[in-house]
Structure formats: C-alpha cells, structure tokens
Design an enzyme around this catalytic site. Structure first.
Site, short mmCIF file in Angstrom:
data_model
loop_
_atom_site.label_atom_id
_atom_site.label_comp_id
_atom_site.label_asym_id
_atom_site.label_seq_id
_atom_site.Cartn_x
_atom_site.Cartn_y
_atom_site.Cartn_z
N GLU A 138 82.04 -161.72 12.28
CA GLU A 138 81.74 -163.12 11.96
C GLU A 138 82.51 -164.11 12.84
OE1 GLU A 138 82.21 -163.89 7.79
OE2 GLU A 138 80.86 -162.29 7.18
N GLU B 273 77.50 -156.42 5.62
CA GLU B 273 78.11 -156.96 4.40
C GLU B 273 77.02 -157.60 3.56
OE1 GLU B 273 81.36 -159.75 4.78
OE2 GLU B 273 82.30 -158.55 6.35
O1 IFM Z 1 85.54 -161.69 2.32
C1 IFM Z 1 84.66 -162.09 3.31
C2 IFM Z 1 84.74 -161.19 4.52
O2 IFM Z 1 86.03 -161.13 5.03
C3 IFM Z 1 83.83 -161.68 5.60
N1 IFM Z 1 82.50 -161.93 5.11
C4 IFM Z 1 82.34 -162.68 3.90
C5 IFM Z 1 83.24 -162.11 2.82
C6 IFM Z 1 83.08 -162.92 1.52
O3 IFM Z 1 83.45 -164.24 1.73
#
Ligand code: IFM
Length: 450
Positions: free
Chosen positions: A168, A353
């Site tokens: 990200e 994710e």
């Molecule tokens: O916890 C975060 C993660 O580190 C990166 N993506 C989003 C998640 C939730 O906010």
C-alpha cells in the site's frame, strides 16, 4: 464436501495476512534498530490511547505457537512483512544476524507446517536512521531498499517463493507525507510526490535485484477502492475522478502503463515535479503479480477544503459501516478486480488483504461469535468468485488479519483478527469467523453456498 460444490479451483491459495510492526512486539530486541513507527508512537497524541507496538501480539517470541495455530486453522499461506531495521539496524551497512535469524526461524516453521510464506519487504516501518536522512523523499532510499531486499532474497531465497516489494504505497504517502497521521508524520504536498515516486523506484530496483538473484515470483500490493460520485453535479463527478486518480491510479498507471495520471498535476499543483524519462522507464520493470487490498468504497462530493484532492466522503443512509467507519460494500471488490483487468490487462491477481474491524464481544468459554465478520467474509468471497467467473485471473485470497493487532494510529482499539488476542494475557481465541474461514478453505468455498 465433493468437488461438485466447490466454488474455487484446487490451486487457489487461501491465507491470512499480518505485518511486522503490527504484531511482533520487542521492536529493539536482539540488536534491532528503531523504526520510524517506533519513534512516531512516542509522539504525544499520535496514536489513540498512547498505544505503541512495543508488545503488540508478542509474535516475535510466540511465532512458533502462532504457526501451529495457523496450521490448526488450515491456512495454506501466510503473508507477513519483515522489519527492515531488524535486518539493518541503521537501514544499511552492517547486517544484524540475529534479526535475520528470526525470519529464518519463522520461514522454516511455516515451511515445516506446509504453509507457504508470502513475504512483504516493506509494510511501512522504515529504519529511523534512514528517516533521519530524509526517508522516502531522499532519492537514495530506493537503492537502500533494493540493497536490503537483495540481502533477504539471497538469505531466504531457497525458502520463500513469493515476494512482495511494497504494501500500500498510497497509504504510506497519504498517511505519512500528506496528512501526517502515519510515520514519519509529515504534512507536505511538496514532499509527497517525491516519496511516492521513490517508493516506486525502490519497488522497481527490488524487482531487478530479484531477477538477478531471486527464486519464485515477485509482486506489488496496492489498496484500491471504487470512487463513486455523490451526485450528478459536474463538480462532484470531477471530485470522484480526482480521488480515483489519486488513490487507484497513482501507483498502478506508472508501473503498468508507463505514466502518471494527468490529474496528479492538478491535485499537487505547483508541487508536481517533472520526472525524468529514465525513471519512468525504470518504473515499468515487469513484475509477476499484483496484490489488491480491498476493504470499502467511497462516495465523494466536491470539497475544496479537503486536501489534496478536493473531495470528501459522504455517508450512505442505510448502509452498514465497520468500526473503521468504512462502508461494507462487497460488490466493490468484484468491480475493482474487473476494473484492474480492463485497465491493466491480465496480470495474475491476489486479494492480499480483505477483512473488517467489528465491535466483537469478549470471548466466553473460549468462544467468540462474530457473525458480522462472517457475513463480511462470505459476501466478499462471493464477490471475488463472481469476478473470477467474469474472467479475472484471481489466484488467492488473504484475510486481514490473522490476529487482532496494532491498527496504526487507532492503536489496539480496532480488532480485525480472525483470532482474538487478549491484550493482558496474550491468549489467542479463534473467533467464529476463524472457524468459518477454516471451513471455507476445507470445502474450497462450498460452504459459501449455504
Ligand atoms: O491494518 C492495515 C494494514 O496494515 C494495511 N491495510 C489495511 C489494514 C486495515 O487498516
């Protein structure tokens, strides 16, 4: 359950994800150097409740139990990140063998358990020593990153076959350099485009290092969300389009199409730099897969005060929101996966994710019933499946997160875990969603039909 009922192919990868600073604890153990997050958490008011990652889930010491837990849950893959400042306490120069040994032990335990490691090289924790030199705003940071990546590829190459350069980058820049709510806590439109560009240069140089010496596959992970307009008014539509360029295209257009979105010049105004041709060519270094982190969508209205894009999110009446105040919007996952295919072609994809912070009840007698999270996973997995039916080359899915962990500026207040972690005792209790996910894996999605 027979194959006839399965919704996902036999080689589909089922995993869960975490990151180093969010779960490991013991940030300075065994000669590690401080990271930018270690320092940021010490700034008064930076993190809700004054929380830090000093203990987190104590995974640095409990990793073997956690791997056993993953195995019991039937996970086939585990996505984790490496803390750069454990490997190079100063960010570069002298390697810290004890820090490296931790990841060697973790990877060995995973492989012994039959759980495929997916290793992220950078999930936002930069060695503080490099921050002192300007962090990602310094062009040299890209080469420091590639050197660190190269060492890990050399040391863990035989054992790790799936590598991820960055997690990200949009959040790293928007949170860390535009709004100052993430480490290093800067709010500077002048710095942000350079930080973003150098992160991508670091990604490309790490891919080159991998091609020289690595084994397996290497990819990039971005977070994407569909940007809707709040109305048919031209200014709201333009605001949604800018938000889309800023979040969804800023990092993918250069690496997959060779140029930055034109909207960035409007968004950053006089701060938007001219990047050199040689850099733009470097950014196009081909990589093997793209990871997509998907949580929600946003509905935008024009708001000139809301820097940098001039768009504010509008809450949707009747919609469900998670504890992060993120709308539950499963069809956005299908839409996102199909948009990536349409715009960028058939690059292999993973959902790296997906998950939800919910107001979980406390565990009772070793049980915790989190039906809203089960529903979140069910609807999103069905959306992922629908995208596959439309021809998206989706290879795997990673739930966020394995454990309730340190949610950055929200501290420990938000719980995303499949597994509840008692903050005082560190006792792990798999939630009902963990048992549900185990069944999804065991039946390759057949259980989603009911
Ligand atoms: O916890 C975060 C993660 O580190 C990166 N993506 C989003 C998640 C939730 O906010």
């Amino acid at each position: 359950m027979t194959d006839r009922f399965s919704l996902f192919p036999p080689d589909f990868v089922w995993g869960a994800a975490t990151s180093a600073y969010q779960i490991e604890g013991s940030p300075l153990a065994d000669g590690a150097g401080p990271s930018n997050w270690h320092l940021f958490c010490r700034q008064p008011g930076a993190i809700d409740n004054g929380d830090t990652g000093d203990v987190a889930c104590d995974h640095y010491r409990r990793y073997a139990d956690d791997v056993r837990l993953m195995k019991r849950l039937g996970l086939q893959a585990y996505r984790f990140s490496v803390s750069w400042s454990r490997i190079f306490p100063e960010g570069r120069g002298k390697l810290n063998p004890k820090g490296l040994a931790f990841y060697q032990r973790l990877v060995e335990a995973l492989n012994e358990a039959g759980i495929e490691p997916y290793l992220t090289l950078y999930h936002w924790d930069l060695p503080a020593a490099l921050d002192d030199l300007g962090g990602w705003v310094n062009r040299d940071c890209a080469a420091w990153f590639a050197d660190y990546a190269h060492v890990l590829m050399r040391e863990l190459g035989g054992e790790v076959k799936h590598w991820i350069t960055l997690n990200e980058p949009w959040v790293a820049v928007d949170g860390g350099y535009v709004h100052g709510v993430h480490a290093p806590g800067h709010a500077s439109l002048a710095e942000a485009p350079h930080a973003a560009h150098n992160l991508l240069r670091g990604h490309a140089l790490a891919v080159q290092a991998f091609r020289a010496d690595g084994e397996g596959q290497i990819g990039l992970v971005v977070n994407l969300e569909p940007k809707y307009t709040a109305s048919d008014k031209a200014e709201d539509k333009a605001a949604a389009a800018r938000a889309h360029a800023y979040m969804n295209r800023q990092f993918l257009d250069p690496v997959l199409l060779g140029s930055y979105p034109e909207e960035l010049a409007e968004i950053y105004g006089s701060h938007w730099p001219r990047f050199d041709e040689a850099d733009m060519k470097l950014l196009r270094e081909p990589f093997d897969f793209l990871g997509i982190n998907y949580y929600t969508r946003s509905v935008n209205r024009a708001d000139p005060q809301a820097l940098p894009v001039g768009a504010s999110p509008v809450r949707q009446p009747g919609a469900t929101y998670t504890e992060m105040d993120w709308e539950v919007f499963p069809s956005g996952l299908q839409e996102t996966l199909e948009w990536v295919k349409r715009r960028y072609g058939d690059i292999p994809l993973y959902v790296t994710e997906n998950g939800a912070a919910m107001a979980d009840p406390p565990p009772e007698d070793g049980r915790l019933q989190d039906d809203d999270r089960i529903d979140y996973f069910r609807t999103h997995l069905l959306a992922a499946r629908a995208a596959m039916e439309e021809g998206v080359d989706l290879r795997g899915y990673f739930a966020w997160s394995l454990l309730d962990n340190f949610e950055w500026s929200c501290g420990y207040a938000k719980r995303f875990g499949l597994v509840h972690v008692d903050r005082a005792t560190q006792v792990r209790t798999p939630k009902a969603s963990a048992h549900f996910y185990s069944e999804v894996i065991a039946t390759r999605g057949a259980v989603l039909r009911s």
